[in-house]
Motif scaffolding. Structure first.
Motif, PDB file in Angstrom:
ATOM      1  N   GLU A   1      25.936  57.749  -0.388  1.00  0.00           N
ATOM      2  CA  GLU A   1      25.851  58.188  -1.006  1.00  0.00           C
ATOM      3  C   GLU A   1      25.435  57.940  -2.879  1.00  0.00           C
ATOM      4  O   GLU A   1      24.367  57.962  -3.268  1.00  0.00           O
ATOM      5  N   ILE A   2      26.431  56.411  -2.710  1.00  0.00           N
ATOM      6  CA  ILE A   2      25.354  55.408  -4.182  1.00  0.00           C
ATOM      7  C   ILE A   2      24.342  55.446  -4.118  1.00  0.00           C
ATOM      8  O   ILE A   2      23.603  55.168  -4.711  1.00  0.00           O
ATOM      9  N   GLU A   3      24.327  54.769  -2.847  1.00  0.00           N
ATOM     10  CA  GLU A   3      23.035  53.920  -2.707  1.00  0.00           C
ATOM     11  C   GLU A   3      21.735  55.185  -2.221  1.00  0.00           C
ATOM     12  O   GLU A   3      19.935  54.871  -2.993  1.00  0.00           O
ATOM     13  N   GLY A   4      21.853  56.098  -2.024  1.00  0.00           N
ATOM     14  CA  GLY A   4      20.790  57.367  -1.308  1.00  0.00           C
ATOM     15  C   GLY A   4      20.203  56.668  -0.598  1.00  0.00           C
ATOM     16  O   GLY A   4      19.053  57.106  -0.097  1.00  0.00           O
ATOM     17  N   SER A   5      20.553  56.102   0.664  1.00  0.00           N
ATOM     18  CA  SER A   5      20.361  56.176   1.789  1.00  0.00           C
ATOM     19  C   SER A   5      20.872  55.995   2.677  1.00  0.00           C
ATOM     20  O   SER A   5      22.115  55.058   2.445  1.00  0.00           O
ATOM     21  N   ALA A   6      20.208  56.497   3.950  1.00  0.00           N
ATOM     22  CA  ALA A   6      21.442  56.213   5.233  1.00  0.00           C
ATOM     23  C   ALA A   6      21.376  54.612   5.537  1.00  0.00           C
ATOM     24  O   ALA A   6      22.187  54.134   6.244  1.00  0.00           O
ATOM     25  N   GLU A   7      20.419  53.409   4.783  1.00  0.00           N
ATOM     26  CA  GLU A   7      20.031  52.163   5.416  1.00  0.00           C
ATOM     27  C   GLU A   7      20.850  51.600   4.782  1.00  0.00           C
ATOM     28  O   GLU A   7      20.344  51.417   3.559  1.00  0.00           O
ATOM     29  N   LEU A   8      22.008  51.377   4.682  1.00  0.00           N
ATOM     30  CA  LEU A   8      22.538  50.148   3.750  1.00  0.00           C
ATOM     31  C   LEU A   8      22.231  48.300   4.504  1.00  0.00           C
ATOM     32  O   LEU A   8      22.377  47.728   4.931  1.00  0.00           O
ATOM     33  N   ARG A   9      22.319  47.450   2.791  1.00  0.00           N
ATOM     34  CA  ARG A   9      22.381  46.465   2.851  1.00  0.00           C
ATOM     35  C   ARG A   9      23.646  45.609   2.819  1.00  0.00           C
ATOM     36  O   ARG A   9      23.895  45.574   1.529  1.00  0.00           O
TER      37      ARG A   9
END
Lengths: 218, 218
Positions: A160-168
């Motif tokens: 949610e915070i990153e706006g992406s399903a791929e987290l680094r």
């Protein structure tokens, strides 16, 4: 946006209070990872976040960490300054999670506003109460929820915070956030992968079944 | 002592504020075990403790409890009233640990004092900050301390509160305070007994080696 548009109470200050405040405020840029406050870094300023993100957490004597809450653009970090309220006495580590720019409000300046204005004092009340509410949510998770639910909740919040399903993000970093060991997190994430909820490559976790992860969190 | 001597801010109120407050305050007697606030018992009054003791804690959906802090004569319980600060949003259970007498201050009355007086608002700030500090201490214990240290700390604190090395308390009650199961507490206490730290009879625990218990806590 300028400081005047960002400071939540601006319109409720008297003209002379506004004038004194604007004179005292400074701008500071910090790199990702910068520690803004911990036991060894006393800081005399409150910070209003202009851009970027901060995290606040606990740190044990052995260096284990546990994230309590995050702060975003427009949020005011009371805890960046030590001793803003005399009865607020705990050690906390505040760190820039991303590169960030911050408006700095000198502590003594803010305290004098609090002393003379019921509006500023009550606003400060609400700020402390918001953080307190977040911390109570964390303590409830700790007490009643298994770590699998907490990891699922963490991953969903991150997307949610990153706006992406791929987290680094590394397993180590997740362990820091949740106050546990890396091995424990790795074991849990392998379980999530085997259940088809996430895929993993070095330094990256991708959520491939959001609904499944929400079911774990529920 | 009367209300005027007990209310911490009395001397900093205006005469008309004092007058309105004294008109609004009522006295209430409660029996040991009375629930003053929980999800099903909304309460519109703040309580200033005249005699006795309250405890505030979390309660899980399954009825497990976890004590966050205690309040004593002269303490003001903001959380006895729900929604005193709009951003303070968590469920808490407040219970009389002993028979108690309480001065009740209607919530709306206190809120109007907060809105007009920076002194009352800042005092409220300090109260919330004190509770926040206690809760942070509890979260640190949960995160970094083993249960043996927490049980030792609990027993030592109880002897201090009760002024006696002989405690009338069940293993069940200790489990409630610490948010764990009775069996776990019984096992730990048996260990303490075998180490010569305590003796136990039905419903009673006596500390026989205070220094030893302090060493476990340290």
């Amino acid at each position: 946006m300028g400081f005047q548009e960002s400071f939540p109470l601006w319109d409720r200050l008297q003209p002379d209070q506004q004038h004194r405040l604007i004179e005292a405020v400074g701008l500071r840029s910090v790199k990702k990872g910068t520690v803004l406050r911990d036991a060894h870094t006393p800081c005399g300023d409150l910070c209003l976040i202009r851009t970027g993100r901060l995290s606040a957490g606990l740190i044990s004597d052995e260096g284990r960490e546990f994230t309590l809450y995050r702060l975003f653009a427009g949020d005011l970090c009371l805890f960046c300054a030590s001793g803003i309220i005399p009865t607020l006495r705990f050690e906390i580590i505040v760190r820039a999670e991303t590169d960030a720019t911050l408006w700095r409000i000198p502590k003594r300046h803010y305290q004098s506003l609090m002393a003379e204005s019921a509006a500023v004092a009550n606003f400060t009340n609400e700020l402390i109460a918001s953080r307190f509410t977040e911390v109570m949510g964390r303590i409830e998770q700790l007490m009643w929820q298994g770590l699998d639910r907490r990891v699922a909740a963490f991953l969903l919040r991150e997307t949610e915070i990153e706006g992406s399903a791929e987290l680094r993000i590394t397993h180590e970093a997740i362990a820091h956030h949740l106050g546990t060991q890396r091995e424990v997190i790795s074991r849990l994430l392998s379980g999530f992968r085997d259940a088809g909820l996430v895929t993993m490559t070095r330094g990256r976790i991708t959520i491939v079944n959001k609904g499944g992860l929400e079911a774990v969190r529920a």
